[in-house]
Design a protein around this motif. Sequence first.
Motif, PDB file in Angstrom:
ATOM      1  N   SER A 118      56.861  69.813  53.704  1.00  0.00           N
ATOM      2  CA  SER A 118      56.175  68.543  53.412  1.00  0.00           C
ATOM      3  C   SER A 118      56.462  67.522  54.505  1.00  0.00           C
ATOM      4  O   SER A 118      55.605  66.711  54.849  1.00  0.00           O
ATOM      5  N   ARG A 125      50.112  55.874  41.010  1.00  0.00           N
ATOM      6  CA  ARG A 125      50.845  56.913  40.298  1.00  0.00           C
ATOM      7  C   ARG A 125      50.597  56.885  38.795  1.00  0.00           C
ATOM      8  O   ARG A 125      50.860  57.876  38.102  1.00  0.00           O
ATOM      9  N   ASN A 156      54.014  66.702  57.360  1.00  0.00           N
ATOM     10  CA  ASN A 156      52.693  66.134  57.047  1.00  0.00           C
ATOM     11  C   ASN A 156      52.699  64.623  57.179  1.00  0.00           C
ATOM     12  O   ASN A 156      53.645  63.963  56.734  1.00  0.00           O
ATOM     13  N   LEU A 215      57.058  69.456  43.200  1.00  0.00           N
ATOM     14  CA  LEU A 215      56.764  69.604  44.631  1.00  0.00           C
ATOM     15  C   LEU A 215      55.349  69.160  44.972  1.00  0.00           C
ATOM     16  O   LEU A 215      55.133  68.535  46.015  1.00  0.00           O
ATOM     17  N   ASP A 231      51.131  57.582  51.909  1.00  0.00           N
ATOM     18  CA  ASP A 231      52.362  56.912  51.497  1.00  0.00           C
ATOM     19  C   ASP A 231      53.299  56.648  52.676  1.00  0.00           C
ATOM     20  O   ASP A 231      54.274  55.919  52.532  1.00  0.00           O
ATOM     21  N   ALA A 236      50.894  61.218  55.679  1.00  0.00           N
ATOM     22  CA  ALA A 236      50.365  60.937  54.348  1.00  0.00           C
ATOM     23  C   ALA A 236      50.134  59.437  54.178  1.00  0.00           C
ATOM     24  O   ALA A 236      50.746  58.632  54.876  1.00  0.00           O
ATOM     25  N   GLN A 253      53.785  66.877  43.772  1.00  0.00           N
ATOM     26  CA  GLN A 253      53.686  65.408  43.738  1.00  0.00           C
ATOM     27  C   GLN A 253      54.427  64.744  44.886  1.00  0.00           C
ATOM     28  O   GLN A 253      54.492  63.517  44.951  1.00  0.00           O
ATOM     29  N   ARG A 254      55.010  65.535  45.794  1.00  0.00           N
ATOM     30  CA  ARG A 254      55.564  64.951  47.019  1.00  0.00           C
ATOM     31  C   ARG A 254      54.451  64.173  47.708  1.00  0.00           C
ATOM     32  O   ARG A 254      53.356  64.709  47.934  1.00  0.00           O
ATOM     33  N   SER A 255      54.747  62.934  48.076  1.00  0.00           N
ATOM     34  CA  SER A 255      53.736  62.098  48.741  1.00  0.00           C
ATOM     35  C   SER A 255      53.067  62.812  49.910  1.00  0.00           C
ATOM     36  O   SER A 255      51.868  62.687  50.127  1.00  0.00           O
ATOM     37  N   GLU A 256      53.874  63.560  50.676  1.00  0.00           N
ATOM     38  CA  GLU A 256      53.345  64.165  51.909  1.00  0.00           C
ATOM     39  C   GLU A 256      52.308  65.243  51.625  1.00  0.00           C
ATOM     40  O   GLU A 256      51.476  65.534  52.481  1.00  0.00           O
TER      41      GLU A 256
END
Lengths: 509, 450
Positions: free
Chosen positions: A82, A105, A85, B89, A89, A87, B91-94
Amino acid sequence: MNRYTQDRATRPKPTQNSAKFASALLQEEGLLYEVGHANTSGVDLEVLTDQPDRLGSLARTTPTGLVGLSEPETLRHYVRLSQRNYAIDLGLYPLGSCTMKHNPRLNEKLARLAGFADIHPLQPVSTVQGALGLMDQVSYWLLQITGMDAVALSPKAGAHGEMCGMMCIRAAIEEKGELEQRKRVLVPTSAHGTNPATAAACGFVIDEIPANAGGRVDMAAFRAKLGPDIAAIMLTNPNTCGLFETDIKEIADLVHEHGGYFYCDGANLNAIMGKCRVRDLGVDAMHINLHKTFSTPHGGGGPGAGPTVLSSRLARFAPLAFVTGDRATGFALAEHPEQSEAAFGRMCAFHGQMGMFVRALTYMMSHGGNGLRQVSEDAVLNANYLLARLQHEFSPAFAGTCMHEALFDDRFLQGTGVSTLDFSKALIDEGYHPMTMYFPLVVHGAMLVEPTETESLHSLDQFADTMLELAKAAKSGDVTRFTQAPLTAPMRRLDETQAARNPVLTWKP
Amino acid sequence: MRYLPLDDDDRAKMRDRIGVKHIDELFTDIPPSARLDNGLAGLPNHASEQSVERHFSKLAAQNVSAGSASFFCGAGAYRHHVPASVDHLIQRSEFLTAYTPYQPEIAQGTLQTLFEFQTQVAQITGMGVANASMYDGSTACAEAVLMAARITKRNTCLLASGLHPHYSAATQTLTHTLGVKTTALPPGIGRDAELIKRIDADTACIVVQSPNVFGEVVDLEPLAAAAHAQGALLIAVNTEVVSLGLLKSPGEMGADIVAAEGQSIGNALNFGGPYVGLLACRDERKFIRQAPGRFAGQTVDADGKRGFVLTLSTREQHIRREKATSNICTNSGLCTLAFTIHLALLGDKGLRHLAMLNHQKACALADQLGAIPGVTLLTPTFFNEFTLRLPANATEVIEKLAAKGILGGVPAARLFGPGVMDDLLIIAATETNTEQDMNDFSTALAEILS
């Protein structure tokens, strides 16, 4: 020159600097097949008490080849991945035409309520009245926002919604017995690629309309293309140059006069909510990308949702399945052809992207009618603010203000040795995701910047400062900063040519 | 407004910079007659988190969730236990708030997981390659038919008797506009092989589902052989991919393209969506070049380091426009991520165990229900789903079961329309069913039928 790639390089140039990227917080991570094991499982299952076999001698005799991870290994593998990436956010994500806004959210929380996430599409309708009621409310909001007469909820993405609208148009033409003669669909050159692809998939022939010098439909060229063989026009509004089609009502009237239909690509609805309703523009069908305008997450490329609003001329053709009834008498579902007067068919199994309906309705109710209007005003204000800050160092593709996104071409880079691609990659080194590049096709080296309404003034200023500094650097001859970029990303530029010439699409032992 | 960072001072400063006095000066391109001076008058104003939450909680409470009942529905959507780490997992922002990986240098997380996903799908289906997913199983099926028509340059297609009727309908809707003529054989149990005698030299493909919509396990080998003998392709459909842990893969039995629904792994029921369509095919150039949707592929970066990109995009709409293999733009990104994480947690060992557990539960339940007087088990072979003939109208029976807190399966009439198979009930059992659930079900069914 290839019109679609505009000679965009698909192979990295030879390296002068080696990767400088290193971070104590960014761990190396191999493929699942390098970190996993054939006999590992991270799931504890009930012990088998019996090994029956009613499989008609079709039991598997060979292992699948899958590898497994324990739970801690799983967390590490995916958390590490992750971190590679970009994003929303993490920062401003100015991808024009994609509307990368904040994903609340609360949407996620409510979509996970057992009453929505843990219900089966085919359990008795008496046990899902709340879910059908929710779909009815989503419809109400979308119809209020667009002023249209009906909405088909089942399309699973924007392009699927386009298909829904064009299938309705096809069905209407067929009902009039004109399918053989009405084959031509007008599509502006600036359209998303999905528009011509959809029209072709629906069996139509595509006829392109050029843009005028102002970035809008060339009305003279458009008029010249009208005739008794016109099935429809597919027009994005605001268009992909970030401009409102000022002649839109005349376009609608002329298409209607010639017996055709007006399909509007609703990808850019975010710019006009509460400012006008597409019904009043003469639209017959329009898909709505819930993952753009209504904040459902893009999720690395889906899932989306593409409810399609329809005029009274097309409402009867809406596909199965759809909600019928009301709160007082109870909701039901029309799932079979005999339950609909003229449905053109079915687009998918079951009834649509329920998970996305919950998220989108949560978002719409959170904002309310007044808030949605403010959303559009702020989206347009933010884009124009960036345009105002950037216009002297960059080359705006068209004069004047814009709607929710600002389009630049590459004239400002002329003679610098820096391309739109290089410029975009240099932006990565500054910590930003690049804008949409090389789209729309109507300008050379396009850079389409859509900040969305969820950026603060501070964030816009930081981004503008970075963009201006980069433009100055390009003009001052600091070319390698661009051609070698990115240097600080997890990867350097990747070789797309090799990937396509020798496709490696799966891991092999 | 909690999602809007600008305040009125910011807005005033920004208007100054732009050179407009009022926001409406930025909207003057809208034809005056279409302008909404009063906004969206028919809608309520903005609402707090708390009040929105209250509204949704009420709506959710009007539904009977699977977890609050004894639950046995399937027919294309299955309830499995998804490990807690999967939802955490995804819901990880990335992952959650990233776009399609068009800038690969800063999207390796998404791209590598897609590459791993493609590999897993190819492995469980026994095929050479898989794409990065479709909207759902039914649209994957329709796209597979179009793909087969392009590969064979033929335009007729036969749909087997056991194909899920939503898949049949979606395939007919989404292919007829391109001149593909689909013939759906009449629905029925034990009749999938009937399409063999309908295959001829014009047939582009046959579409066969196993386990089929009634739950029967179908031997694809004779069907593949018959299709191949006429130069046609076999498209194998699977709506319950957990079965692939226990069943011979479609690839092993000669399938050319596999179209499947991947919801069973990693994804909740969600009332029908979002789900994740799987599309796998032979690892041959003419198949891959005609495939719809995205592929992630391996390559190297400027320093020679392994990395991944979206590839073969000259098939796709953003490059090829009206000549694209499909109009699809997205895939089911986050659902593929849930799928790949859950399958990584399972591994080969876990998937096989899970599949056997499902089979074990279904066998026990079939025996229990089949012993009720008047009830007949119609599917001699099955994985985790089977069909019963009841001595009563199945739709009426499931309503009575629902009143007792049991969601007792899907009547065939719900799928095929009333009148044809009114006494058939399709029942699924999974690892989520306890012995108590099954006892409650059989007791209630016996009572209702007595």
